[in-house]
Write a protein that holds these residues in place. Structure first.
Motif, short mmCIF file in Angstrom:
data_model
loop_
_atom_site.label_atom_id
_atom_site.label_comp_id
_atom_site.label_asym_id
_atom_site.label_seq_id
_atom_site.Cartn_x
_atom_site.Cartn_y
_atom_site.Cartn_z
N UNK A 12 16.77 -3.90 0.16
CA UNK A 12 15.87 -4.89 1.38
C UNK A 12 16.59 -6.30 1.70
N UNK A 13 17.77 -6.61 1.70
CA UNK A 13 19.14 -7.65 1.40
C UNK A 13 19.28 -6.90 2.69
N UNK A 14 19.77 -5.85 2.98
CA UNK A 14 20.71 -5.00 4.28
C UNK A 14 19.77 -5.66 5.48
N UNK A 15 17.63 -4.69 4.97
CA UNK A 15 17.59 -4.94 6.30
C UNK A 15 16.77 -6.97 6.44
N UNK A 16 17.32 -7.35 5.33
CA UNK A 16 16.75 -8.59 6.02
C UNK A 16 15.12 -8.81 6.15
N UNK A 17 14.20 -7.84 4.85
CA UNK A 17 12.90 -8.28 3.80
C UNK A 17 13.17 -8.65 3.04
N UNK A 18 11.96 -8.67 2.81
CA UNK A 18 11.31 -8.17 1.11
C UNK A 18 10.84 -7.36 0.83
N UNK A 19 11.60 -7.51 -1.17
CA UNK A 19 11.23 -6.07 -1.34
C UNK A 19 9.62 -5.14 -1.57
N UNK A 20 8.78 -6.33 -1.64
CA UNK A 20 7.65 -6.89 -1.82
C UNK A 20 6.80 -6.01 -0.12
N UNK A 21 7.38 -6.22 0.86
CA UNK A 21 7.25 -6.31 2.22
C UNK A 21 7.93 -4.57 2.80
N UNK A 22 9.29 -4.17 1.79
CA UNK A 22 10.16 -3.06 2.06
C UNK A 22 9.07 -1.50 0.94
N UNK A 23 8.34 -2.28 0.27
CA UNK A 23 7.68 -1.71 -1.23
C UNK A 23 6.84 -1.19 -0.13
N UNK A 24 5.84 -1.30 0.86
CA UNK A 24 4.74 -1.85 1.55
C UNK A 24 4.57 -0.75 2.11
N UNK A 25 5.81 -1.35 3.12
CA UNK A 25 6.07 -0.57 4.18
C UNK A 25 6.20 1.36 4.33
N UNK A 26 7.01 1.34 2.91
CA UNK A 26 7.20 2.81 3.23
C UNK A 26 6.57 3.94 2.29
N UNK A 27 5.56 2.86 1.11
CA UNK A 27 4.29 3.85 0.65
C UNK A 27 3.46 3.72 2.10
N UNK A 28 2.97 2.82 2.91
CA UNK A 28 2.41 3.31 3.67
C UNK A 28 2.97 4.74 4.92
N UNK A 29 3.96 4.36 5.35
CA UNK A 29 4.48 5.23 5.86
C UNK A 29 5.18 6.92 4.94
N UNK A 30 5.29 7.13 3.97
CA UNK A 30 5.31 8.28 3.17
C UNK A 30 4.49 8.21 1.97
N UNK A 31 3.51 7.87 1.24
CA UNK A 31 2.92 7.67 0.35
C UNK A 31 3.22 7.44 -0.85
N UNK A 32 5.16 7.57 -1.41
CA UNK A 32 6.13 7.58 -1.86
C UNK A 32 6.55 5.44 -1.85
N UNK A 33 6.88 4.85 -3.44
CA UNK A 33 7.21 3.46 -3.04
C UNK A 33 8.55 4.11 -2.65
N UNK A 34 9.52 3.43 -2.63
CA UNK A 34 10.46 3.36 -2.03
C UNK A 34 11.83 3.56 -3.61
N UNK A 35 10.98 3.41 -4.17
CA UNK A 35 12.31 3.60 -5.62
C UNK A 35 12.03 5.12 -6.60
N UNK A 36 10.80 5.75 -5.72
CA UNK A 36 10.62 7.41 -5.63
C UNK A 36 10.87 7.77 -4.55
#
Length: 91
Positions: A12-36
């Motif tokens: 999230x730091x590298x992409x310049x976004x919050x962890x929450x935003x990254x989590x929501x975007x990745x989950x929306x795109x893949x159905x899985x959280x980024x940690x998975x």
């Protein structure tokens, strides 16, 4: 953990976004959280490095696991198989 194993916070730091935003975007795109997805990527690193290390501890370290026990737990949790069973399948 090795340099090839990023954390969600680091991504999230590298992409310049919050962890929450990254989590929501990745989950929306893949159905899985980024940690998975990071856990699965680490397992693929292990499978791709077959034959490059002699001991399970060294393989675990190179793939980004804390230790051999962590590797075994994650392999079983993600696939239902041991690392030996996975590597014996010709992945």
């Amino acid at each position: 953990m090795d340099a090839g194993a990023p954390s969600v916070a680091a991504l999230s730091r590298e992409l310049g976004c919050s962890r929450g935003y990254l989590h929501r975007a990745v989950r929306a795109a893949t159905g899985q959280p980024p940690s998975m997805l990071l856990r699965v990527a680490r397992l693929y690193r292990l499978l791709g490095a077959e034959g490059t290390s002699r001991s399970w501890a060294e393989r675990a370290d190179r793939a980004g696991y804390a230790d051999h026990a962590h590797l075994c737990h994650e392999a079983r949790a993600l696939t239902g198989r041991t690392p030996t069973e996975l590597l014996g399948r010709g992945w």
